[in-house]
Write a protein that holds these residues in place. Structure first.
Motif, PDB file in Angstrom:
ATOM      1  N   GLY A 238     -70.664  49.059  92.895  1.00 38.80           N
ATOM      2  CA  GLY A 238     -69.228  48.872  92.706  1.00 38.80           C
ATOM      3  C   GLY A 238     -68.813  47.429  92.947  1.00 38.80           C
ATOM      4  O   GLY A 238     -68.042  46.842  92.173  1.00 38.80           O
ATOM      5  N   LEU A 239     -69.332  46.828  94.010  1.00 38.22           N
ATOM      6  CA  LEU A 239     -69.021  45.440  94.317  1.00 38.22           C
ATOM      7  C   LEU A 239     -69.538  44.499  93.227  1.00 38.22           C
ATOM      8  O   LEU A 239     -68.862  43.547  92.824  1.00 38.22           O
ATOM      9  CB  LEU A 239     -69.625  45.047  95.668  1.00 38.22           C
ATOM     10  CG  LEU A 239     -68.924  45.618  96.903  1.00 38.22           C
ATOM     11  CD1 LEU A 239     -69.731  45.323  98.167  1.00 38.22           C
ATOM     12  CD2 LEU A 239     -67.517  45.037  97.030  1.00 38.22           C
ATOM     13  N   LEU A 240     -70.715  44.797  92.719  1.00 39.87           N
ATOM     14  CA  LEU A 240     -71.300  43.964  91.658  1.00 39.87           C
ATOM     15  C   LEU A 240     -70.449  44.015  90.397  1.00 39.87           C
ATOM     16  O   LEU A 240     -70.145  42.989  89.769  1.00 39.87           O
ATOM     17  CB  LEU A 240     -72.717  44.450  91.336  1.00 39.87           C
ATOM     18  CG  LEU A 240     -73.884  43.693  91.985  1.00 39.87           C
ATOM     19  CD1 LEU A 240     -75.194  44.244  91.453  1.00 39.87           C
ATOM     20  CD2 LEU A 240     -73.787  42.203  91.728  1.00 39.87           C
ATOM     21  N   VAL A 241     -70.034  45.234  90.000  1.00 40.37           N
ATOM     22  CA  VAL A 241     -69.227  45.412  88.782  1.00 40.37           C
ATOM     23  C   VAL A 241     -67.893  44.677  88.932  1.00 40.37           C
ATOM     24  O   VAL A 241     -67.446  43.958  88.023  1.00 40.37           O
ATOM     25  CB  VAL A 241     -69.008  46.916  88.498  1.00 40.37           C
ATOM     26  CG1 VAL A 241     -67.956  47.117  87.428  1.00 40.37           C
ATOM     27  CG2 VAL A 241     -70.324  47.563  88.093  1.00 40.37           C
ATOM     28  N   ALA A 242     -67.278  44.853  90.100  1.00 39.55           N
ATOM     29  CA  ALA A 242     -65.986  44.203  90.330  1.00 39.55           C
ATOM     30  C   ALA A 242     -66.132  42.686  90.280  1.00 39.55           C
ATOM     31  O   ALA A 242     -65.283  41.978  89.727  1.00 39.55           O
ATOM     32  CB  ALA A 242     -65.430  44.636  91.682  1.00 39.55           C
ATOM     33  N   ARG A 243     -67.223  42.191  90.853  1.00 37.12           N
ATOM     34  CA  ARG A 243     -67.437  40.746  90.865  1.00 37.12           C
ATOM     35  C   ARG A 243     -67.599  40.206  89.448  1.00 37.12           C
ATOM     36  O   ARG A 243     -67.024  39.195  89.070  1.00 37.12           O
ATOM     37  CB  ARG A 243     -68.685  40.419  91.693  1.00 37.12           C
ATOM     38  CG  ARG A 243     -68.902  38.935  91.913  1.00 37.12           C
ATOM     39  CD  ARG A 243     -70.188  38.702  92.661  1.00 37.12           C
ATOM     40  NE  ARG A 243     -71.346  39.177  91.925  1.00 37.12           N
ATOM     41  CZ  ARG A 243     -71.900  38.507  90.914  1.00 37.12           C
ATOM     42  NH1 ARG A 243     -71.396  37.362  90.527  1.00 37.12           N
ATOM     43  NH2 ARG A 243     -72.942  39.001  90.296  1.00 37.12           N
ATOM     44  N   ARG A 244     -68.368  40.921  88.617  1.00 36.47           N
ATOM     45  CA  ARG A 244     -68.579  40.463  87.240  1.00 36.47           C
ATOM     46  C   ARG A 244     -67.267  40.487  86.453  1.00 36.47           C
ATOM     47  O   ARG A 244     -66.982  39.609  85.647  1.00 36.47           O
ATOM     48  CB  ARG A 244     -69.615  41.349  86.548  1.00 36.47           C
ATOM     49  CG  ARG A 244     -71.023  40.996  87.006  1.00 36.47           C
ATOM     50  CD  ARG A 244     -72.050  41.779  86.256  1.00 36.47           C
ATOM     51  NE  ARG A 244     -73.380  41.445  86.745  1.00 36.47           N
ATOM     52  CZ  ARG A 244     -74.445  42.159  86.499  1.00 36.47           C
ATOM     53  NH1 ARG A 244     -74.331  43.255  85.752  1.00 36.47           N
ATOM     54  NH2 ARG A 244     -75.603  41.794  86.960  1.00 36.47           N
ATOM     55  N   ARG A 245     -66.496  41.535  86.683  1.00 35.97           N
ATOM     56  CA  ARG A 245     -65.224  41.658  85.973  1.00 35.97           C
ATOM     57  C   ARG A 245     -64.295  40.487  86.309  1.00 35.97           C
ATOM     58  O   ARG A 245     -63.695  39.864  85.446  1.00 35.97           O
ATOM     59  CB  ARG A 245     -64.566  42.983  86.382  1.00 35.97           C
ATOM     60  CG  ARG A 245     -63.656  43.538  85.348  1.00 35.97           C
ATOM     61  CD  ARG A 245     -63.186  44.912  85.746  1.00 35.97           C
ATOM     62  NE  ARG A 245     -64.060  45.955  85.249  1.00 35.97           N
ATOM     63  CZ  ARG A 245     -64.009  47.198  85.651  1.00 35.97           C
ATOM     64  NH1 ARG A 245     -63.167  47.555  86.588  1.00 35.97           N
ATOM     65  NH2 ARG A 245     -64.796  48.109  85.118  1.00 35.97           N
ATOM     66  N   ARG A 246     -64.263  40.200  87.603  1.00 34.06           N
ATOM     67  CA  ARG A 246     -63.420  39.079  88.039  1.00 34.06           C
ATOM     68  C   ARG A 246     -63.946  37.756  87.472  1.00 34.06           C
ATOM     69  O   ARG A 246     -63.174  36.899  87.053  1.00 34.06           O
ATOM     70  CB  ARG A 246     -63.390  39.020  89.577  1.00 34.06           C
ATOM     71  CG  ARG A 246     -62.353  39.951  90.175  1.00 34.06           C
ATOM     72  CD  ARG A 246     -62.141  39.641  91.642  1.00 34.06           C
ATOM     73  NE  ARG A 246     -63.338  39.936  92.423  1.00 34.06           N
ATOM     74  CZ  ARG A 246     -63.554  41.116  92.995  1.00 34.06           C
ATOM     75  NH1 ARG A 246     -62.675  42.080  92.867  1.00 34.06           N
ATOM     76  NH2 ARG A 246     -64.636  41.334  93.692  1.00 34.06           N
ATOM     77  N   ALA A 247     -65.239  37.623  87.419  1.00 34.51           N
ATOM     78  CA  ALA A 247     -65.830  36.380  86.908  1.00 34.51           C
ATOM     79  C   ALA A 247     -65.487  36.192  85.425  1.00 34.51           C
ATOM     80  O   ALA A 247     -65.157  35.090  84.975  1.00 34.51           O
ATOM     81  CB  ALA A 247     -67.344  36.404  87.104  1.00 34.51           C
ATOM     82  N   ARG A 248     -65.523  37.289  84.660  1.00 27.50           N
ATOM     83  CA  ARG A 248     -65.190  37.207  83.233  1.00 27.50           C
ATOM     84  C   ARG A 248     -63.724  36.828  83.037  1.00 27.50           C
ATOM     85  O   ARG A 248     -63.379  36.024  82.182  1.00 27.50           O
ATOM     86  CB  ARG A 248     -65.456  38.553  82.566  1.00 27.50           C
ATOM     87  CG  ARG A 248     -66.909  38.711  82.171  1.00 27.50           C
ATOM     88  CD  ARG A 248     -67.077  39.980  81.390  1.00 27.50           C
ATOM     89  NE  ARG A 248     -68.467  40.390  81.413  1.00 27.50           N
ATOM     90  CZ  ARG A 248     -68.877  41.600  81.092  1.00 27.50           C
ATOM     91  NH1 ARG A 248     -67.997  42.526  80.750  1.00 27.50           N
ATOM     92  NH2 ARG A 248     -70.146  41.906  81.107  1.00 27.50           N
ATOM     93  N   ARG A 249     -62.889  37.462  83.854  1.00 21.39           N
ATOM     94  CA  ARG A 249     -61.461  37.177  83.708  1.00 21.39           C
ATOM     95  C   ARG A 249     -61.153  35.732  84.088  1.00 21.39           C
ATOM     96  O   ARG A 249     -60.363  35.047  83.452  1.00 21.39           O
ATOM     97  CB  ARG A 249     -60.648  38.126  84.584  1.00 21.39           C
ATOM     98  CG  ARG A 249     -60.116  39.282  83.744  1.00 21.39           C
ATOM     99  CD  ARG A 249     -59.121  40.076  84.514  1.00 21.39           C
ATOM    100  NE  ARG A 249     -59.803  40.932  85.477  1.00 21.39           N
ATOM    101  CZ  ARG A 249     -59.195  41.559  86.469  1.00 21.39           C
ATOM    102  NH1 ARG A 249     -57.928  41.403  86.636  1.00 21.39           N
ATOM    103  NH2 ARG A 249     -59.866  42.331  87.267  1.00 21.39           N
ATOM    104  N   ALA A 250     -61.819  35.272  85.158  1.00 19.32           N
ATOM    105  CA  ALA A 250     -61.605  33.898  85.590  1.00 19.32           C
ATOM    106  C   ALA A 250     -62.043  32.907  84.519  1.00 19.32           C
ATOM    107  O   ALA A 250     -61.476  31.829  84.369  1.00 19.32           O
ATOM    108  CB  ALA A 250     -62.363  33.638  86.888  1.00 19.32           C
ATOM    109  N   ALA A 251     -63.045  33.314  83.723  1.00 15.94           N
ATOM    110  CA  ALA A 251     -63.546  32.425  82.656  1.00 15.94           C
ATOM    111  C   ALA A 251     -62.762  32.627  81.363  1.00 15.94           C
ATOM    112  O   ALA A 251     -63.193  32.167  80.305  1.00 15.94           O
ATOM    113  CB  ALA A 251     -65.027  32.691  82.443  1.00 15.94           C
ATOM    114  N   GLY A 252     -61.637  33.356  81.380  1.00 15.45           N
ATOM    115  CA  GLY A 252     -60.832  33.618  80.187  1.00 15.45           C
ATOM    116  C   GLY A 252     -61.515  34.592  79.257  1.00 15.45           C
ATOM    117  O   GLY A 252     -61.388  34.512  78.037  1.00 15.45           O
ATOM    118  N   GLY A 253     -62.210  35.490  79.815  1.00 16.96           N
ATOM    119  CA  GLY A 253     -63.010  36.436  79.054  1.00 16.96           C
ATOM    120  C   GLY A 253     -62.170  37.468  78.336  1.00 16.96           C
ATOM    121  O   GLY A 253     -60.928  37.446  78.355  1.00 16.96           O
TER     122      GLY A 253
END
Lengths: 272, 145
Positions: A238-253
């Protein structure tokens, strides 16, 4: 026999005759056996601390047969301290209530199983305890070897002498004494040719699964560990998925907003 | 970096525990389907049959053979006698006896027939017993006193 050897033999005999409970003994006699064929009934023998009267007589007869063939005497002494009330139970190839000892009928010596049981009172904090040892003056086999062989033959542990089958555990250990001694050539048990037990007697109880008996602890621990591991794995994923999601959004994903996000910045017009 | 670490720690802990659990389960499940009968067949020399029971032999002492067999397959019940050791399993009865002249005989039987063959030794401990005229004695595995 040399001086030291004779002294060692005398000490061994003295140790064999030494009662574990000393003056506390109630029922035993230490007279040397004059015969290996006990002619005694169950009523005369009386019950022991664990075995009933009939089993004591039967065990004495089995040990007497082994003594006839091996010229070694066998027996047990069980001392019970029941919250301060001490009693003692003795069975040997010379009969119930007679110690195994050297004498005319056991020229090659004697082997004795010594059991000590302590039952605590019901209101006491201490728990019940059991211990056992082997005393022997038979040449060539140290008592420690006999004890190890008894453990292999019977699987006997201190807990067995306190369990539901404590009588069977004591009987097994005493009856296995001849099998644990070198040179005690015992006539092997001979099977009956009958395919059914007499008088309709039959097996009782259910042994359960052999596989489960052998593996229940391993499998049980495995299942428990899996159940413990599961929440760790779920949280980690769960933590991994949330982290990736946030990373994509931060990169304008291109990740769509989560369903529970407020639609405040939705560019579509409303139809009201 | 710290977030990655935050996510990795539970994954690492869970992964290690899961691997240990799987090793235990695989170790246990790998013996599923085998039996004490198969163990004796694989580890001792067959010497024919007697009264319908399979007979195996070993040059080792009785205590060594009993330790070997019960170490691999724990019996539900056992009785020892100066003449041998009798082991009860769910679908097998073993009689492990010393051989005159050295070594050990192992008889593999089915439980009911084994109980009949060795009734004078195991009667009352593994089942009912009227041989001594005192009715029921003992109760077999699973029944307390």
């Amino acid at each position: 026999m040399s001086g030291p050897s004779r002294l060692a033999a005398l000490l061994a005999v003295a140790a064999l005759l030494l009662l574990p409970g000393g003056a506390a003994a109630q029922t035993a006699t230490t007279a040397p056996p004059t015969t290996t064929q006990p002619e005694i009934t169950a009523a005369q023998a009386g019950p022991g601390v664990l075995l009933d009267a009939a089993d004591r007589v039967e065990l004495a007869q089995s040990l007497a047969e082994a003594t006839e063939e091996s010229e070694i005497c066998f027996g047990y002494v069980a001392q019970l301290d029941n919250a301060g009330a001490v009693s003692q139970d003795v069975v040997s190839s010379a009969g119930p209530n007679v110690r195994a000892a050297t004498g005319p009928s056991c020229p090659k010596g004697a082997v004795e199983l010594q059991v000590r049981l302590e039952y605590s009172c019901s209101s006491c904090e201490s728990s019940d305890e059991a211990s056992w040892s082997v005393v022997s003056n038979v040449a060539g086999v140290p008592p420690s070897t006999i004890k190890r062989r008894l453990e292999d033959l019977t699987g006997l542990g201190g807990g067995d002498l306190l369990g539901d089958k404590d009588d069977q555990a004591l009987r097994n250990a005493a009856a296995a004494l001849p099998l644990a001694v070198d040179g005690a050539v015992v006539e092997p048990a001979a099977p009956s040719a009958d395919s059914a037990a007499p008088n309709g007697d039959r097996l009782t109880g259910s042994p359960g699964s052999d596989w489960l008996r052998e593996n229940w602890l391993r499998v049980g621990i495995g299942v428990v560990l899996l159940l413990i591991a599961l929440p760790f794995l779920l949280v980690g994923i769960g933590l991994l998925v949330a982290r990736r999601r946030r990373a994509r959004r931060a990169a304008g994903g291109t990740d769509p907003p989560p369903a529970d996000d407020p639609p405040s910045d939705d560019p579509r017009p409303t139809s009201s | 970096m710290s977030r990655l670490r935050t996510a990795s720690i539970p994954l690492l802990i869970g992964g290690v525990i899961a691997v240990i659990a799987l090793l235990l389960l695989v170790g246990g499940l790998s013996s599923c389907g085998s039996s004490v009968k198969g163990y004796v067949r694989d580890h001792y020399d067959r010497a024919g049959t007697r009264n319908g029971a399979e007979l195996y032999r070993s040059g080792d002492r009785v205590d060594e053979v009993v330790k070997d067999i019960t170490g691999a397959w724990k019996p539900a019940d056992r009785i020892t006698d100066p003449g041998g050791v009798f082991l009860r399993y769910s679908d097998t009865f073993l009689a492990v006896r010393p051989r005159t002249g050295g070594g050990t005989d192992i008889e593999v039987d089915d439980p009911e027939r084994g109980y009949a063959h060795w009734y004078p030794f195991v009667g009352g401990w593994f089942g009912t017993y009227s041989g001594r005229g005192e009715g029921f004695r003992g109760g077999g595995p699973g029944s307390g006193k």
